[in-house]
Design a protein around this motif. Structure first.
Motif, mmCIF file in Angstrom:
data_model
loop_
_atom_site.group_PDB
_atom_site.id
_atom_site.type_symbol
_atom_site.label_atom_id
_atom_site.label_comp_id
_atom_site.label_asym_id
_atom_site.label_seq_id
_atom_site.Cartn_x
_atom_site.Cartn_y
_atom_site.Cartn_z
ATOM 1 N N ILE A 44 30.561 49.132 38.967
ATOM 2 C CA ILE A 44 31.891 48.525 38.814
ATOM 3 C C ILE A 44 32.360 48.622 37.361
ATOM 4 C CG2 ILE A 44 33.169 46.346 38.937
ATOM 5 C CD1 ILE A 44 31.428 45.647 41.400
ATOM 6 N N TYR A 64 33.712 51.959 36.903
ATOM 7 C CA TYR A 64 35.034 52.114 37.512
ATOM 8 C C TYR A 64 36.134 51.639 36.566
ATOM 9 C CZ TYR A 64 39.143 51.205 40.308
ATOM 10 O OH TYR A 64 40.449 51.175 40.763
ATOM 11 N N HIS A 65 35.956 50.447 35.993
ATOM 12 C CA HIS A 65 36.996 49.900 35.123
ATOM 13 C C HIS A 65 37.188 50.743 33.861
ATOM 14 C CE1 HIS A 65 37.809 46.462 37.590
ATOM 15 N NE2 HIS A 65 36.539 46.054 37.558
ATOM 16 N N GLN A 68 32.041 41.290 46.293
ATOM 17 C CA GLN A 68 33.271 41.234 45.522
ATOM 18 C C GLN A 68 33.542 42.607 44.902
ATOM 19 O OE1 GLN A 68 35.071 38.420 45.584
ATOM 20 N NE2 GLN A 68 33.481 37.396 46.793
ATOM 21 N N GLU A 69 34.816 42.935 44.708
ATOM 22 C CA GLU A 69 35.239 44.201 44.104
ATOM 23 C C GLU A 69 34.627 45.405 44.826
ATOM 24 O OE1 GLU A 69 36.346 44.507 39.792
ATOM 25 O OE2 GLU A 69 34.701 43.065 39.608
ATOM 26 N N THR A 70 34.560 45.313 46.142
ATOM 27 C CA THR A 70 33.960 46.392 46.920
ATOM 28 C C THR A 70 34.748 47.688 46.805
ATOM 29 O OG1 THR A 70 33.228 44.712 48.501
ATOM 30 C CG2 THR A 70 33.015 47.001 49.171
ATOM 31 N N ALA A 91 36.532 48.754 44.300
ATOM 32 C CA ALA A 91 36.250 49.356 42.993
ATOM 33 C C ALA A 91 34.876 50.013 42.999
ATOM 34 C CB ALA A 91 36.327 48.294 41.900
ATOM 35 N N TYR A 92 33.917 49.319 43.592
ATOM 36 C CA TYR A 92 32.551 49.852 43.673
ATOM 37 C C TYR A 92 32.516 51.149 44.475
ATOM 38 C CZ TYR A 92 27.732 50.346 45.293
ATOM 39 O OH TYR A 92 26.490 50.850 45.606
#
Length: 351
Positions: A15, A18-19, A179-181, A183-184
């Motif tokens: 993650i 990704y960011h 959470q933030e699937t 993005a992952y």
């Protein structure tokens, strides 16, 4: 000895990647529209992003909603897919759109198991749609993700093997965060596509290399395991090209099989041709993923062979087939396999 990543630390690193570096501006991103996400996922199967982008944009322009796609004709859909390959994807996409329209009132289902029941959608694609469109914590396992996981955890064997695939799915589900699937999942695909590539991976910039077992053991090239080799088969065909009054005779392939639903040239076996009355053109080989097609084009020049072509309009080796004559300026409006289109364009250039 290097210890493998824990699921929590693995997800956190992915993650974070990704960011910082994840792709965020592709035409099908920055949307929650399940139709656009689904279309992109199907097009991206076994096809590179740069190839998909113009097809995706043209498809969405002509069929902006799942209802528009459901109401389109087979020829319209296949024409928009022509050249992208793996044509069963287009046929299944069209069927699935009609099911969504008829059974779900044009509203794409959210449940991953329901999504997976639609034609052409497997477990990984259903997971991608569910996470990107609906924010659900569903795992994915496309080719890129398989490669990343196989290397990081040194999972041996060819992913097409049931036991190996099961091990990869177990790891994929364990690592997928709640959470933030989205993005992952996007970052996992990005890592496999641009960092942990099939050949010459750039391990020095990979956020997972610190605890990657294959990297620490200097065995990157061993993962994932390769598919067992088999002798590559080939098939020989004769294509009859009959042009009359600026029209060419074409066959529509049956819905299933190679080039299903596309318009192609009539095919015959050698024994059916009339010697001396057909002009032999330059042969060529078209490579499919699983076999080679050796094509000998034959230009029809006599009345006898024009009759042969007409006969084969209904009794060709592609039977059952629909046949029709198309004016040469119509060729860009119908679904043609790439080698047929190239052959006809080449003939037109020299006519």
């Amino acid at each position: 000895m290097t210890k493998p990543w824990s699921p929590t630390d693995f997800a956190a690193k992915v993650i974070e990647y990704y960011h910082a570096h994840g792709r965020k501006h592709l035409p099908w991103q920055n949307t929650k529209d399940p139709y656009k996400i689904w279309l992109s996922e199907i097009m991206l199967q076994q096809t590179q992003v740069t190839t998909v982008i113009p097809y995706f944009e043209r498809f969405i322009q002509s069929f902006p909603t799942v209802t528009d796609l459901a109401q389109a004709t087979d020829d319209q859909v296949m024409q928009h897919w022509s050249g992208l390959g793996y044509y069963s994807r287009a046929r299944n996409l069209h069927k699935a759109a009609q099911i969504v329209e008829s059974e779900y009132s044009g509203v794409f289902p959210q449940d991953p198991e329901t999504i997976e029941t639609l034609p052409g959608i497997g477990r990984s694609t259903a997971g991608a749609i569910a996470s990107f469109a609906f924010g659900l914590p569903t795992a994915i396992l496309d080719g890129n993700v398989k490669r990343v996981l196989a290397r990081c955890y040194a999972i041996e064997g060819w992913p097409g093997n049931g036991k190996v695939l099961k091990a990869l799915w177990k790891r994929a589900e364990a690592n997928t965060p709640q959470q933030e699937t989205a993005a992952y999942n996007q970052a996992m695909m990005d890592l496999g596509a641009v960092v942990c590539t099939r050949t010459k991976p750039d391990c020095t910039i990979c956020p997972l290399s610190k605890h990657c077992l294959a990297y620490s053991n200097d065995s990157i090239e061993q993962y994932p395991g390769k598919k067992p080799k088999k002798a590559r088969p080939s098939k020989s065909v004769y294509w009859l090209i009959s042009i009359h009054q600026d029209k060419v005779l074409l066959h529509k392939r049956p819905p299933s099989g190679i080039w299903g639903g596309l318009w192609t040239l009539p095919e015959v076996v050698q024994s059916e041709t009339t010697s001396g009355d057909l002009q032999t053109l330059e042969p060529f080989v078209h490579k499919f993923s699983h076999y080679d097609l050796q094509v000998q084009p034959l230009l029809v020049t006599s009345k006898a062979d024009k009759a042969l072509v007409e006969k084969n309009s209904h009794t060709s080796i592609m039977e059952p087939a629909q046949a029709d004559w198309f004016s040469l300026n119509q060729l860009s409006e119908i679904g043609l396999p790439t080698p047929v289109s190239k052959l006809l364009m080449k003939l037109l250039e020299h006519s």
